[in-house]
Motif scaffolding. Structure first.
Motif, short mmCIF file in Angstrom:
data_model
loop_
_atom_site.label_atom_id
_atom_site.label_comp_id
_atom_site.label_asym_id
_atom_site.label_seq_id
_atom_site.Cartn_x
_atom_site.Cartn_y
_atom_site.Cartn_z
N ILE A 4 0.83 -1.20 0.00
CA ILE A 4 0.00 0.00 0.00
C ILE A 4 0.87 1.26 0.00
O ILE A 4 0.55 2.25 -0.65
N GLN A 5 2.01 1.21 0.69
CA GLN A 5 2.91 2.36 0.71
C GLN A 5 3.50 2.63 -0.67
O GLN A 5 3.59 3.78 -1.10
N PHE A 8 0.80 4.29 -2.78
CA PHE A 8 0.59 5.69 -2.44
C PHE A 8 1.80 6.55 -2.82
O PHE A 8 1.64 7.70 -3.22
N ASP A 9 3.00 6.00 -2.70
CA ASP A 9 4.18 6.76 -3.11
C ASP A 9 4.12 7.10 -4.59
O ASP A 9 4.41 8.22 -4.99
N ILE A 11 1.38 7.28 -6.45
CA ILE A 11 0.24 8.19 -6.68
C ILE A 11 0.59 9.60 -6.23
O ILE A 11 0.31 10.57 -6.92
N ASN A 12 1.21 9.72 -5.07
CA ASN A 12 1.51 11.04 -4.51
C ASN A 12 2.56 11.79 -5.33
O ASN A 12 2.70 13.00 -5.18
N GLY A 35 -6.21 10.17 -8.83
CA GLY A 35 -5.51 9.44 -7.78
C GLY A 35 -6.28 8.21 -7.32
O GLY A 35 -5.70 7.14 -7.11
N LEU A 39 -5.30 4.25 -7.62
CA LEU A 39 -5.40 3.31 -6.50
C LEU A 39 -6.24 2.10 -6.90
O LEU A 39 -5.84 0.95 -6.66
N VAL A 105 -6.40 2.54 4.44
CA VAL A 105 -6.59 3.51 3.38
C VAL A 105 -7.70 4.45 3.82
O VAL A 105 -8.71 4.02 4.37
N LEU A 116 -8.41 11.12 -2.76
CA LEU A 116 -7.40 10.80 -1.76
C LEU A 116 -7.19 12.00 -0.85
O LEU A 116 -7.35 13.14 -1.29
N SER A 118 -4.50 13.29 -0.06
CA SER A 118 -3.45 14.13 -0.69
C SER A 118 -4.01 15.00 -1.81
O SER A 118 -3.35 15.95 -2.23
#
Length: 120
Positions: A4-5, A8-9, A11-12, A35, A39, A105, A116, A118
């Motif tokens: 999951i990290q 997200f890394d 996506i961010n 985003g 995911l 999440v 998200l 973010s």
């Protein structure tokens, strides 16, 4: 599958939402941001978006601002989806099995758009 990290890394590091995406033909279902689409594709979790969308007829949910969380239990690969009006818990749904990556999440649903944190 990515953690999951890692999801997200990646996506961010994107440039932000350029368009909204309709993922369901059902009227009244929310749309999603770039985003959230990333995911859903990376974690194969369109089912999570369907769960969120399916509760939008619940009159107790604030249509202007909702917080949704998914928590995966790594011991038995089950999960719990919860929907909040800001901090007040309104919905809890248990998912008996998921292959979603372990962790939590959080998604926001604001005026019919799932995004998200973010992207907020």
């Amino acid at each position: 599958m990515k953690s999951i990290q890692e999801i997200f890394d990646s996506i961010n590091n994107s440039t932000g939402t350029e368009s909204y995406h309709k993922f369901s033909p059902i009227p009244g279902f929310p749309v999603i941001t770039d985003g959230v689409l990333a995911l859903a594709e990376a974690a194969d979790c369109y089912w999570l978006l369907a769960v969120i969308g399916s509760y939008q007829s619940n009159s107790k949910l604030d249509k202007a601002f909702q917080v949704w969380t998914l928590n995966v239990n790594t011991e038995n690969n089950s999960a719990v989806v919860q929907g909040y009006n800001d901090t007040t818990l309104i919905v809890t749904q248990k998912i008996p099995y998921t292959d979603f990556p372990p962790g939590e999440v959080k998604l926001y649903l604001i005026d019919g758009v799932i995004l998200l944190p973010s992207e907020y």
